[in-house]
Scaffold this motif. Structure first.
Motif, PDB file in Angstrom:
ATOM      1  N   HIS A   1      -1.443  -1.008   3.249  1.00  0.00           N
ATOM      2  CA  HIS A   1      -1.440   0.215   4.138  1.00  0.00           C
ATOM      3  C   HIS A   1      -1.731  -0.102   5.679  1.00  0.00           C
ATOM      4  CE1 HIS A   1      -3.370   0.695  -0.131  1.00  0.00           C
ATOM      5  NE2 HIS A   1      -2.178   1.399  -0.093  1.00  0.00           N
TER       6      HIS A   1
ATOM      7  N   LYS B   1      -3.971   6.253  10.281  1.00  0.00           N
ATOM      8  CA  LYS B   1      -3.257   6.164   8.958  1.00  0.00           C
ATOM      9  C   LYS B   1      -3.836   6.926   7.824  1.00  0.00           C
ATOM     10  CE  LYS B   1      -1.818   1.609  10.321  1.00  0.00           C
ATOM     11  NZ  LYS B   1      -0.286   1.789   9.779  1.00  0.00           N
TER      12      LYS B   1
ATOM     13  N   SER C   1       2.663   9.360   3.076  1.00  0.00           N
ATOM     14  CA  SER C   1       3.404   8.072   3.075  1.00  0.00           C
ATOM     15  C   SER C   1       3.177   7.378   1.425  1.00  0.00           C
ATOM     16  CB  SER C   1       2.598   7.151   3.880  1.00  0.00           C
ATOM     17  OG  SER C   1       3.369   5.803   3.565  1.00  0.00           O
TER      18      SER C   1
ATOM     19  N   ARG D   1       5.513   9.454  -0.832  1.00  0.00           N
ATOM     20  CA  ARG D   1       6.864   9.046  -0.458  1.00  0.00           C
ATOM     21  C   ARG D   1       7.222   7.759  -1.211  1.00  0.00           C
ATOM     22  NH1 ARG D   1       7.006   8.602   4.279  1.00  0.00           N
ATOM     23  NH2 ARG D   1       6.792   6.221   4.319  1.00  0.00           N
ATOM     24  N   LYS D   2       6.314   6.731  -1.126  1.00  0.00           N
ATOM     25  CA  LYS D   2       6.426   5.559  -1.827  1.00  0.00           C
ATOM     26  C   LYS D   2       6.396   5.576  -3.259  1.00  0.00           C
ATOM     27  CE  LYS D   2       4.486   2.696   1.955  1.00  0.00           C
ATOM     28  NZ  LYS D   2       3.546   1.755   2.566  1.00  0.00           N
TER      29      LYS D   2
END
Length: 802
Positions: free
Chosen positions: A325, A468, A475, A478-479
């Protein structure tokens, strides 16, 4: 009225328990234009449509609050204002709202224009209020004159870009970092505001919320469930509770020596991302940097470990971050005093493995030079009185997918994340992206005091982790969707392959995979000759058999010379000059003398039964890269044609045949010759690979860049010279395979040494260009994967080509 005169400030609202950030829109404030802040006497519910033809009040009004229409309200927007979320910088898709950017941040307001007869247009009314509209027809965004002046001044004096300046305004709008004393605010954020407890190293820094942290975001299995952590239970895979870290350095983060170090006071020594100064210096004074010989390529990180710069207190920084990450690890960033020494990175790694890692039994570490760094890591930790890691922790080394291609090819299969079980889709290079935003402040931090510099770096890294954290949910979602789709496609393809594959072949593949790291390189002819000579010295043999390996090796050398001479004769064609005819005659005379001496020496092993009737013409099919118009009969007719020692078949066991060898009692020579032919084939294939790679690089660097006729001619001469060597070695390999067939080599040997065709010798310069398109499905010939490690050690151009 006070808020009407100060529309660009932030307010807070008491909720009964705490003050919650709010906005002026929520209390129903409206900005009136044209009448000094008072409502326009001509104002009605449809007044705004006079300026905007599309009728903002006629269509459906949608906002983040999904408020109702304001048609029945005396004060527009008053009834729906309480439904708006607090601290909203933007109200999307609402034609009644105007976004105004000011020095204090980004604001969203309800703006009402003057609708009196003869009133100026909307853009002029905004100008009169000190606001610069973003458009002149239907302005929905405006900038205050103060923010434009402030940006110009920041750009002139500080070099601030528009993007960075707007990012600062967004921060001020959302109140990410308040203007209080940073130390006190960090204590409050991390739970020390109302408790009197000791602040441990790294406690005032944010860490990755998605990485496994026992007791915080994950509960480790216990009892029978814990057995899966050792790899025995697929339902609780080991990698699920493993920590992945990436290690890297940044030599741009330099720091000058402080003028008065005794006057400096640190407020956050070791409480953020930079390590504690006292213990770190104690470790450096006790640790000894061992100079080890690199077994990989010539890496700069290893060669410059002792590089020093006397004017600098720190030549750079290094540390660890979350490999998945991209979050910096608290208390795991160290300063470099010289180059990238192992003692510096050892301290950073050990500190990173202590952060909320109690019970973690596996850690995957990515480092640019892990092939050398990881060798003696545990020994260095055991010898140090300061460095400590959990005893049950297993460290699996890896190298980032970008840097691993600068290593030997043996490092690729050992350290690339593609071949590490449980690594997943991870490149190991994410820390390279973290240095870019940090490098912005480096010119300022270079001359700061030591504590000030560390605190500045701590704030930058903490802010990076925070940004982050707030965007990680999107994120990860989506992954996750990509992973689910990829798993379905991969599973379907794998099932089709598995259903059509022989189970025994699957077992062979699994065995090859497990033994892949232990597989050695192919042996050369010199190595096999030395082994045969050693075996003759140690094993009891008859006197007439001693020296047979040397005699056989000389025979193979003679056949090499025969093939080379045939290639040269064929290249000359029909028209020979006297000088060329003299050279050929001298070479033939020398070759015939070597054959006579070799045959005389062979009578010791073969006996006297071999006479001139055993001499036969050699039948050889030459492989040439150049398309010659002449055939093998192109040599001019003359008296010298009768004397052709290059076509004489010498009495090797393979040429005599297995039955004749058995009759002569030399079957042991057959096994030795078989071994030498395999090694000879390895040498020929190695030379083919190396010179084909040279040819590809010559085309890319010399032929294509030639600017004149002379340069082009010299470049093509290099290409033809390489073609000659490739053709000779290809013909030698064909001879080797032919002799292996005569010696009845087993199927495994013949499968390994396949037939070499002319189309296999073609080379594409696109393979040497990693950015070339259209080569996804291109496959190299079979011989390119036989001895990757040996080729890499012998040719830099082959490294670039492969």
């Amino acid at each position: 009225m006070n808020h009407q005169r100060l529309p660009f400030h932030h307010i807070s609202q008491w909720t009964g328990a705490f003050f919650e950030e709010s906005c002026l829109v929520k209390i129903g404030m409206v900005m009136w234009l044209g009448h000094a802040g008072t409502p326009c006497p001509w104002e009605d519910d449809t007044g705004e449509s006079a300026f905007f033809a599309d009728g903002g009040a006629e269509g459906p009004v949608t906002s983040d609050s999904e408020g109702a229409s304001d048609e029945q309200s005396d004060t527009p927007f008053a009834q729906e204002a309480h439904n708006l979320p607090t601290s909203v910088p933007f109200i999307k898709n609402n034609k009644t709202m105007t976004t105004i950017v000011d020095k204090s941040g980004v604001h969203t307001h309800m703006v009402k224009y003057c609708t009196c007869p003869g009133a100026p247009s909307a853009d002029i009314q905004l100008f009169q209020m000190g606001l610069f509209p973003a458009s002149f027809l239907e302005p929905k965004t405006a900038f205050s004159f103060d923010v434009l002046d402030d940006f110009l001044l920041n750009n002139l004096e500080c070099g601030t870009s528009a993007m960075n300046y707007y990012s600062k305004l967004r921060r001020m709008t959302t109140r990410v970092f308040p203007h209080l004393v940073p130390k006190l605010k960090l204590l409050k954020w991390n739970g020390f505001g109302h408790e009197d407890k000791e602040v441990m190293p790294g406690d005032l820094a944010l860490f990755c919320p998605a990485c496994p942290q026992p007791g915080i975001n994950v509960t480790l299995p216990t009892g029978d469930d814990a057995e899966g952590l050792n790899g025995s239970d697929l339902e609780t895979p080991r990698w699920l509770y493993s920590r992945s870290l990436v290690m890297d350095r940044n030599f741009k983060v330099e720091h000058l020596h402080a003028a008065n170090p005794s006057d400096e006071v640190s407020l956050m020594d070791g409480h953020g991302f930079m390590v504690s100064d006292r213990i770190y210096k104690e470790h450096l004074s006790l640790a000894k940097e061992a100079v080890q010989r690199s077994e990989c390529n010539n890496h700069r990180a290893i060669n410059q470990v002792n590089a020093t710069r006397h004017r600098l207190e720190a030549t750079g920084i290094g540390g660890c971050a979350c490999a998945r990450h991209g979050c910096f690890v608290p208390h795991a960033m160290v300063d470099f005093q010289k180059g990238e020494r192992q003692m510096n990175m050892d301290y950073a790694l050990c500190e990173a493995l202590k952060v909320n890692a109690e019970g973690i039994c596996c850690a995957l570490t990515f480092y640019d030079v892990n092939c050398q760094y990881h060798k003696h890591l545990k020994d260095r930790i055991a010898e140090s009185p300061i460095l400590q890691i959990h005893q049950e922790l297993e460290i699996i080394p890896g190298i980032g997918l970008w840097h691993v291609h600068g290593h030997q090819d043996s490092c690729y299969v050992r350290y690339a994340s593609n071949f590490i079980k449980g690594a997943g889709r991870i490149d190991g290079e994410i820390m390279e992206t973290l240095w870019a935003p940090l490098n912005i402040i480096l010119p300022l931090a270079c001359g700061m005091g030591t504590p000030h510099r560390k605190e500045c770096l701590d704030y930058q890294m903490n802010d990076c982790n925070f940004m982050k954290m707030i965007s990680m949910s999107k994120s990860l979602c989506r992954k996750y969707r990509q992973a689910v789709k990829g798993i379905a496609e991969s599973t379907q393809a794998f099932q089709k392959l598995h259903e059509t594959t022989d189970p025994r072949q699957v077992q062979d593949w699994e065995a090859q995979e497990s033994n892949g790291h232990l597989r050695g390189s192919t042996s050369e002819r010199k190595q096999q000759e030395l082994q045969l000579l050693a075996s003759q010295g140690w094993c009891p043999r008859q006197a007439h058999q001693r020296g047979a390996a040397t005699w056989l090796a000389e025979g193979l050398t003679i056949e090499e010379a025969q093939i080379t001479l045939q290639m040269d004769v064929r290249k000359l064609g029909r028209c020979w000059m006297d000088t060329q005819r003299l050279d050929i005659c001298c070479w033939r005379d020398t070759l015939q003398r070597d054959i006579d001496q070799w045959v005389d020496a062979g009578r010791t092993f073969l006996g006297d039964g071999l006479g001139d009737d055993n001499i036969q013409p050699m039948e050889l099919q030459l492989l040439t890269l150049q398309d010659d118009s002449q055939d093998e009969t192109d040599e001019p007719e003359n008296d010298y044609r009768v004397f052709e020692p290059e076509k004489v078949v010498i009495p090797l066991p393979s040429n005599l045949g297995l039955e004749r060898c058995a009759a002569l009692g030399i079957t042991d020579l057959v096994d030795q010759e078989l071994t030498l032919w395999q090694s000879q084939a390895n040498d020929a294939l190695h030379n083919i690979r190396v010179h084909l790679a040279d040819k590809a690089v010559i085309f890319r660097r010399t032929v294509r860049t030639a600017k004149s006729q002379a340069t082009s001619t010299r470049a093509w001469a290099q290409v033809h010279s390489v073609d000659r060597v490739v053709s000779i070695n290809a013909s030698i390999y064909s001879k080797c395979r032919s002799q292996l067939c005569k010696l009845a080599a087993d199927d495994a040997v013949l499968e390994r040494y396949q037939q070499l065709l002319k189309e296999h010798l073609k080379v594409s310069t696109a393979v040497a260009d990693p950015n070339s398109q259209g080569q996804r499905n291109n496959m190299l010939a079979w011989f390119w994967s036989m001895d990757v490690q040996g080729d890499s050690n012998s040719s830099d151009w082959l490294n670039e080509y492969e």
